[in-house]
Design a protein around this motif. Structure first.
Motif, PDB file in Angstrom:
ATOM      1  N   ALA A   1       0.911  -0.984   0.216  1.00 48.27           N
ATOM      2  CA  ALA A   1      -0.440   0.115   0.157  1.00 48.27           C
ATOM      3  C   ALA A   1       0.497   1.088   0.523  1.00 48.27           C
ATOM      4  O   ALA A   1       0.469   2.498  -0.861  1.00 48.27           O
ATOM      5  CB  ALA A   1      -1.259   0.014   1.422  1.00 48.27           C
ATOM      6  N   THR A   2       1.419   1.281   1.203  1.00 45.81           N
ATOM      7  CA  THR A   2       2.500   2.485   1.028  1.00 45.81           C
ATOM      8  C   THR A   2       3.854   2.566   0.401  1.00 45.81           C
ATOM      9  O   THR A   2       4.969   3.486   0.093  1.00 45.81           O
ATOM     10  CB  THR A   2       3.643   2.039   2.180  1.00 45.81           C
TER      11      THR A   2
ATOM     12  N   GLY B   1      -5.024  -5.232  -4.081  1.00 47.86           N
ATOM     13  CA  GLY B   1      -6.609  -5.402  -3.823  1.00 47.86           C
ATOM     14  C   GLY B   1      -7.220  -5.858  -3.929  1.00 47.86           C
ATOM     15  O   GLY B   1      -8.509  -5.828  -3.324  1.00 47.86           O
ATOM     16  N   MET B   2      -6.908  -7.311  -3.264  1.00 53.08           N
ATOM     17  CA  MET B   2      -7.514  -7.997  -2.687  1.00 53.08           C
ATOM     18  C   MET B   2      -6.844  -8.228  -1.149  1.00 53.08           C
ATOM     19  O   MET B   2      -7.051  -9.441  -0.387  1.00 53.08           O
ATOM     20  CB  MET B   2      -7.526  -9.520  -2.835  1.00 53.08           C
ATOM     21  N   ASP B   3      -6.283  -7.321  -0.996  1.00 53.18           N
ATOM     22  CA  ASP B   3      -5.731  -6.409   0.726  1.00 53.18           C
ATOM     23  C   ASP B   3      -4.624  -7.647   0.748  1.00 53.18           C
ATOM     24  O   ASP B   3      -4.473  -8.360   2.416  1.00 53.18           O
ATOM     25  CB  ASP B   3      -6.948  -7.189   1.806  1.00 53.18           C
ATOM     26  N   CYS B   4      -3.583  -8.476   0.374  1.00 54.81           N
ATOM     27  CA  CYS B   4      -2.269  -8.184   1.197  1.00 54.81           C
ATOM     28  C   CYS B   4      -1.348  -7.843   0.752  1.00 54.81           C
ATOM     29  O   CYS B   4      -1.990  -6.752  -0.129  1.00 54.81           O
ATOM     30  CB  CYS B   4      -2.017  -9.273  -0.420  1.00 54.81           C
ATOM     31  N   ARG B   5      -1.337  -7.507   2.110  1.00 55.95           N
ATOM     32  CA  ARG B   5      -0.360  -6.373   2.157  1.00 55.95           C
ATOM     33  C   ARG B   5       0.918  -6.228   2.058  1.00 55.95           C
ATOM     34  O   ARG B   5       1.770  -5.313   1.634  1.00 55.95           O
ATOM     35  CB  ARG B   5      -0.043  -6.337   3.477  1.00 55.95           C
TER      36      ARG B   5
ATOM     37  N   THR C   1       5.919  -8.302 -11.681  1.00 54.01           N
ATOM     38  CA  THR C   1       5.331  -6.857 -12.689  1.00 54.01           C
ATOM     39  C   THR C   1       4.438  -6.383 -11.645  1.00 54.01           C
ATOM     40  O   THR C   1       4.091  -6.459 -11.057  1.00 54.01           O
ATOM     41  CB  THR C   1       4.575  -8.093 -13.617  1.00 54.01           C
ATOM     42  N   PRO C   2       3.655  -4.937 -12.499  1.00 47.41           N
ATOM     43  CA  PRO C   2       3.295  -4.639 -11.827  1.00 47.41           C
ATOM     44  C   PRO C   2       1.783  -4.911 -11.412  1.00 47.41           C
ATOM     45  O   PRO C   2       0.392  -4.881 -10.736  1.00 47.41           O
ATOM     46  CB  PRO C   2       3.103  -3.137 -12.786  1.00 47.41           C
ATOM     47  N   ALA C   3       0.892  -5.631 -12.507  1.00 49.88           N
ATOM     48  CA  ALA C   3      -0.422  -6.047 -12.219  1.00 49.88           C
ATOM     49  C   ALA C   3      -0.220  -6.794 -11.621  1.00 49.88           C
ATOM     50  O   ALA C   3      -1.175  -7.241 -10.621  1.00 49.88           O
ATOM     51  CB  ALA C   3       0.003  -7.061 -13.789  1.00 49.88           C
ATOM     52  N   GLN C   4       0.700  -7.698 -11.394  1.00 51.19           N
ATOM     53  CA  GLN C   4       0.647  -8.631 -10.077  1.00 51.19           C
ATOM     54  C   GLN C   4       0.882  -8.102  -8.524  1.00 51.19           C
ATOM     55  O   GLN C   4       0.064  -8.419  -8.142  1.00 51.19           O
ATOM     56  CB  GLN C   4       2.293  -9.449  -9.714  1.00 51.19           C
ATOM     57  N   GLY C   5       1.768  -7.214  -8.365  1.00 48.90           N
ATOM     58  CA  GLY C   5       1.398  -5.767  -7.990  1.00 48.90           C
ATOM     59  C   GLY C   5      -0.131  -5.304  -6.851  1.00 48.90           C
ATOM     60  O   GLY C   5      -0.467  -5.602  -6.117  1.00 48.90           O
ATOM     61  N   THR C   6      -0.854  -5.058  -8.225  1.00 47.74           N
ATOM     62  CA  THR C   6      -2.478  -4.447  -7.991  1.00 47.74           C
ATOM     63  C   THR C   6      -2.825  -5.393  -7.780  1.00 47.74           C
ATOM     64  O   THR C   6      -4.071  -4.797  -7.285  1.00 47.74           O
ATOM     65  CB  THR C   6      -2.550  -3.792  -9.460  1.00 47.74           C
TER      66      THR C   6
ATOM     67  N   LEU D   1      16.244   1.866   1.674  1.00 43.37           N
ATOM     68  CA  LEU D   1      15.118   2.115   3.463  1.00 43.37           C
ATOM     69  C   LEU D   1      14.658   3.749   3.015  1.00 43.37           C
ATOM     70  O   LEU D   1      13.568   4.104   3.783  1.00 43.37           O
ATOM     71  CB  LEU D   1      16.185   1.762   4.622  1.00 43.37           C
ATOM     72  N   ASP D   2      15.254   4.450   2.272  1.00 44.68           N
ATOM     73  CA  ASP D   2      14.853   6.081   2.454  1.00 44.68           C
ATOM     74  C   ASP D   2      14.399   6.121   0.912  1.00 44.68           C
ATOM     75  O   ASP D   2      14.583   7.725   0.581  1.00 44.68           O
ATOM     76  CB  ASP D   2      16.155   6.974   2.403  1.00 44.68           C
ATOM     77  N   ALA D   3      14.296   4.981   0.361  1.00 40.66           N
ATOM     78  CA  ALA D   3      13.899   5.489  -1.523  1.00 40.66           C
ATOM     79  C   ALA D   3      12.624   6.150  -1.164  1.00 40.66           C
ATOM     80  O   ALA D   3      11.674   5.767  -0.087  1.00 40.66           O
ATOM     81  CB  ALA D   3      14.017   3.869  -2.203  1.00 40.66           C
ATOM     82  N   THR D   4      11.728   6.325  -2.542  1.00 41.53           N
ATOM     83  CA  THR D   4      10.683   7.035  -2.592  1.00 41.53           C
ATOM     84  C   THR D   4       9.627   6.170  -2.858  1.00 41.53           C
ATOM     85  O   THR D   4      10.199   5.036  -3.608  1.00 41.53           O
ATOM     86  CB  THR D   4      10.798   8.578  -3.850  1.00 41.53           C
ATOM     87  N   PRO D   5       8.318   6.336  -2.619  1.00 45.52           N
ATOM     88  CA  PRO D   5       7.434   5.006  -3.271  1.00 45.52           C
ATOM     89  C   PRO D   5       7.573   4.943  -4.247  1.00 45.52           C
ATOM     90  O   PRO D   5       7.605   4.071  -5.156  1.00 45.52           O
ATOM     91  CB  PRO D   5       6.240   5.970  -2.086  1.00 45.52           C
ATOM     92  N   GLU D   6       7.615   5.839  -5.525  1.00 41.71           N
ATOM     93  CA  GLU D   6       8.043   5.840  -7.069  1.00 41.71           C
ATOM     94  C   GLU D   6       9.392   4.545  -7.038  1.00 41.71           C
ATOM     95  O   GLU D   6       8.891   4.001  -7.913  1.00 41.71           O
ATOM     96  CB  GLU D   6       8.121   6.768  -7.532  1.00 41.71           C
ATOM     97  N   ALA D   7       9.768   4.465  -6.533  1.00 40.09           N
ATOM     98  CA  ALA D   7      11.220   3.760  -6.546  1.00 40.09           C
ATOM     99  C   ALA D   7      10.990   2.686  -5.984  1.00 40.09           C
ATOM    100  O   ALA D   7      11.974   1.711  -7.010  1.00 40.09           O
ATOM    101  CB  ALA D   7      12.719   4.804  -5.807  1.00 40.09           C
ATOM    102  N   LEU D   8      10.276   2.323  -5.879  1.00 39.74           N
ATOM    103  CA  LEU D   8       9.944   0.632  -5.071  1.00 39.74           C
ATOM    104  C   LEU D   8       8.530   0.668  -6.231  1.00 39.74           C
ATOM    105  O   LEU D   8       8.025  -0.499  -6.097  1.00 39.74           O
ATOM    106  CB  LEU D   8       9.291   0.691  -3.886  1.00 39.74           C
ATOM    107  N   SER D   9       8.293   1.153  -7.066  1.00 43.04           N
ATOM    108  CA  SER D   9       7.206   0.563  -7.737  1.00 43.04           C
ATOM    109  C   SER D   9       7.252  -0.338  -9.160  1.00 43.04           C
ATOM    110  O   SER D   9       5.887   0.008 -10.004  1.00 43.04           O
ATOM    111  CB  SER D   9       6.642   2.353  -8.247  1.00 43.04           C
ATOM    112  N   GLY D  10       8.564  -0.290  -9.991  1.00 43.32           N
ATOM    113  CA  GLY D  10       8.484  -0.759 -10.065  1.00 43.32           C
ATOM    114  C   GLY D  10       9.126  -0.316 -11.897  1.00 43.32           C
ATOM    115  O   GLY D  10       8.294   0.908 -11.899  1.00 43.32           O
ATOM    116  N   PRO D  11       9.274  -0.822 -13.397  1.00 44.52           N
ATOM    117  CA  PRO D  11       8.883  -0.183 -14.302  1.00 44.52           C
ATOM    118  C   PRO D  11       7.852   0.284 -14.919  1.00 44.52           C
ATOM    119  O   PRO D  11       6.305  -0.076 -14.162  1.00 44.52           O
ATOM    120  CB  PRO D  11       9.740  -0.738 -15.152  1.00 44.52           C
TER     121      PRO D  11
END
Length: 613
Positions: free
Chosen positions: A379-380, A579-583, A570-575, A603-613
């Motif tokens: 989520a974060t 969506g099914m509340d797997c945290r 893949t981003p699709a798997q993460g989405t 540890l100090d990376a932004t959420p975007e940096a961990l959002s994948g390509p």
């Protein structure tokens, strides 16, 4: 000349003859009579002493014969027993053999041989003969050692002397010693010594006949686990059951043997084609795969089988070596596998031995590397923890895949030393990562093998790890595979609960691959489920897979457990998972396993940096 004083009618002990002139003899007659009397008394005394000595000797030998355990018989020319010592009653079941025909007292199978032995002794003039006969008494059979001596010319005996000695117990002990020398005491199967002897004989026959000799080596999978969990009595019962199943599977011409420990062998003789041995190997795997009832538990058994044939072997030593190499290859291929030796296999096994030598060296100097793969809040998109993953150190001879050297460490027993090194260094690395974190301290997750969990000093290792300077309390998580938890026992329960009491979290790794029920989730103090990658791969396109993962997430939430999805790429798997509340999630989408410096940077990376390509 006799003494005048000797009673009339008594026998003379002797005569004194003196020659000389009559006048002179008359003069000395009285002196001669006195001399004759003394000589007679002396002669009678000598005769009396001889008689006393003879009677004492007879009494002595009569006592010896009466108390001797050996039976002494005197047999006449018609084979009738004229004399039998008192001990004969013990041999012949209380019967007195005197007057009986000796061969009739012998067992039916030995009667004719007894007749021939007595006949040959009298005809050939041999002083004595030796033999073994069976005597029947009270429905049982007694084996006797026989010695026949021809004393027909001795006037005091005038017959054949037959001496019988009961050797039944001696033969039984000899057979027992032979059994022990050539058979396994636990299973009763031939041991390695007898197997080698039969292999040698089979190969010699193979040189003369077109038949083929084959050898199978069999090793039980996870036998040590049975001993550790159910005890050595159950382990012994399992080995006996395996021996019985092997024997029931073979032909009468085949030999099943126990080589020691959980290793067995099968010698196949008079085989037409190598495929016959391959078929038997497959049949053995199937036969041993049936559950075995041990004490109050039913245990599944699996084995690995190596097959070798005389076609590829010059002698017995090479045949055994090839079977061992084939078994080595079968175990390397996984459980419930068989492999037949072929010449290229030798090179692969040599390489595996070389890898084991390299593993020994790396384990000895603690030269492995650790990588840290982040676990991310879906989520974060913030890093909440790391899984410590061991890697082969830089090596001029090239890298070694993790699954390869870990499997070899499991097989050779070095996994305990390797696991202890990983735990010790992972928490030290985690303490440094936590010190560099500006936000919440990340936890560290360490994989623990079943064997490591059962080490006597494992709890001491965990306590030492928790005492690492700088490590935040409650930040250590241990990962166990579902298979380990399926094979629960009091020892494992106690260790898991002791670890929990130390403040350590327990995660179930590769959840869903163990084909087990979910009861252990309720009974075990589990904190986290890590859903195996195989469930995640197709969720963007497979509705049934989505439903299955949703079910796992729902069960975990109901039980108050956290869920981590592994292998997100893949981003699709993460989405879908978010969506099914797997945290939580983990996978290449966020980061590959990283060296400590790059892990700290995340540890100090932004959420975007961990959002994948």
């Amino acid at each position: 000349m006799a003494s005048r004083d000797r009673p009339a009618g008594s026998g003379l002990p002797g005569v004194l003859v003196v020659a000389g002139p009559p006048e002179r003899l008359t003069e000395i007659r009285d002196a001669l009579e006195s001399l004759a009397a003394h000589a007679g008394l002396a002669t009678e005394r000598v005769a009396l002493l001889e008689e006393i000595s003879r009677r004492e000797s007879e009494a002595y030998f009569r006592t010896l014969v009466s108390n001797a355990s050996d039976v002494i018989l005197i047999v006449d020319d018609d084979d009738t027993v004229r004399y039998a010592s008192p001990s004969a009653r013990d041999i012949f079941g209380g019967l007195q053999p005197t007057g009986a025909v000796l061969p009739d007292l012998v067992g039916v199978r030995d009667r004719e041989r007894a007749r021939q032995a007595l006949r040959a002794l009298r005809a050939d003039g041999a002083p004595e003969t030796h033999d073994h006969w069976w005597v029947t008494r009270d429905g049982s059979h007694t084996e006797v050692e026989v010695r026949c001596s021809d004393l027909r010319t001795d006037p005091t005996v005038a017959g054949v002397v037959v001496t019988l000695r009961d050797v039944t117990e001696q033969r039984r002990l000899e057979q027992e010693l032979t059994q022990r020398a050539f058979h396994d005491a636990l299973t009763g199967l031939p041991n390695r010594t007898l197997l080698l002897e039969r292999v040698d004989r089979a190969l010699l026959r193979g040189h003369r006949d077109p038949a083929l000799t084959c050898l199978l080596f069999i090793d039980l999978d996870d036998f040590k686990l049975v001993n550790d969990t159910l005890g050595h009595a159950a382990g012994d019962q399992l080995l006996r059951a395996v021996g019985e199943r092997l024997t029931a599977t073979l032909r009468r011409t085949d030999t099943a043997a126990r080589l020691g420990g959980d290793e067995f062998a099968v010698l196949m003789e008079e085989v037409r084609e190598p495929v016959d041995a391959e078929l038997l190997a497959a049949q053995i795997l199937q036969t041993l795969s049936r559950p075995v009832r041990l004490l109050e538990d039913s245990v599944g058994v699996s084995a690995s089988v190596g097959v070798a044939t005389a076609l590829d072997s010059r002698d017995a030593d090479e045949l055994l070596r090839h079977a061992d190499l084939a078994l080595y290859a079968a175990k390397a291929a996984g459980k419930r596998q068989w492999r037949r030796f072929r010449p290229p296999l030798h090179d692969r096994v040599v390489r595996r031995h070389a890898l084991q030598a390299r593993l020994d060296a790396v384990v000895g100097n603690g030269g492995f590397d650790l990588r840290y793969q982040p676990v991310v809040d879906l989520a974060t998109r913030r890093v909440v923890g790391f899984e410590a993953l061991v890697r082969w150190p830089p090596d001029p001879r090239g890298p070694v895949p993790t699954e390869q050297f870990v499997a070899l460490a499991e097989e050779t027993g070095q996994i305990a030393s390797l696991g202890a090194w990983v735990l010790r260094n992972a928490v030290a690395g985690a303490a440094r990562l936590q010190a560099s974190a500006s936000g919440p301290a990340p936890y560290i997750s360490v994989n623990v093998s079943a064997r490591q969990f059962r080490e006597a000093d494992f709890l001491d290792q965990v306590r030492a790890a928790l005492g690492t300077p700088g490590l935040r309390p409650g930040s250590l998580q241990l990962e166990l595979t579902e298979t380990v938890l399926m094979r629960r026992d009091p020892q494992l329960d106690a260790v898991v609960r002791a670890v929990k009491d130390l403040g350590v979290r327990i995660a179930v790794d590769d959840f869903g691959t163990g084909f087990s029920g979910l009861r252990y989730l309720r009974e075990f103090p589990v904190d986290v489920l890590k859903i195996d990658k195989s469930f995640i791969d197709d969720i963007p396109a497979d509705a049934r897979q989505v439903a299955l993962v949703e079910g796992i997430v729902g069960i975990a939430h109901t039980l108050g457990l956290d869920v981590i999805a592994e292998g997100i790429e893949t981003p699709a798997q993460g989405t879908v998972l978010a969506g099914m509340d797997c945290r939580y999630g983990q996978g290449f989408l966020f980061a590959r396993p990283l060296v400590p410096e790059r892990a700290a940077a995340l540890l100090d990376a932004t959420p975007e940096a961990l959002s994948g390509p």
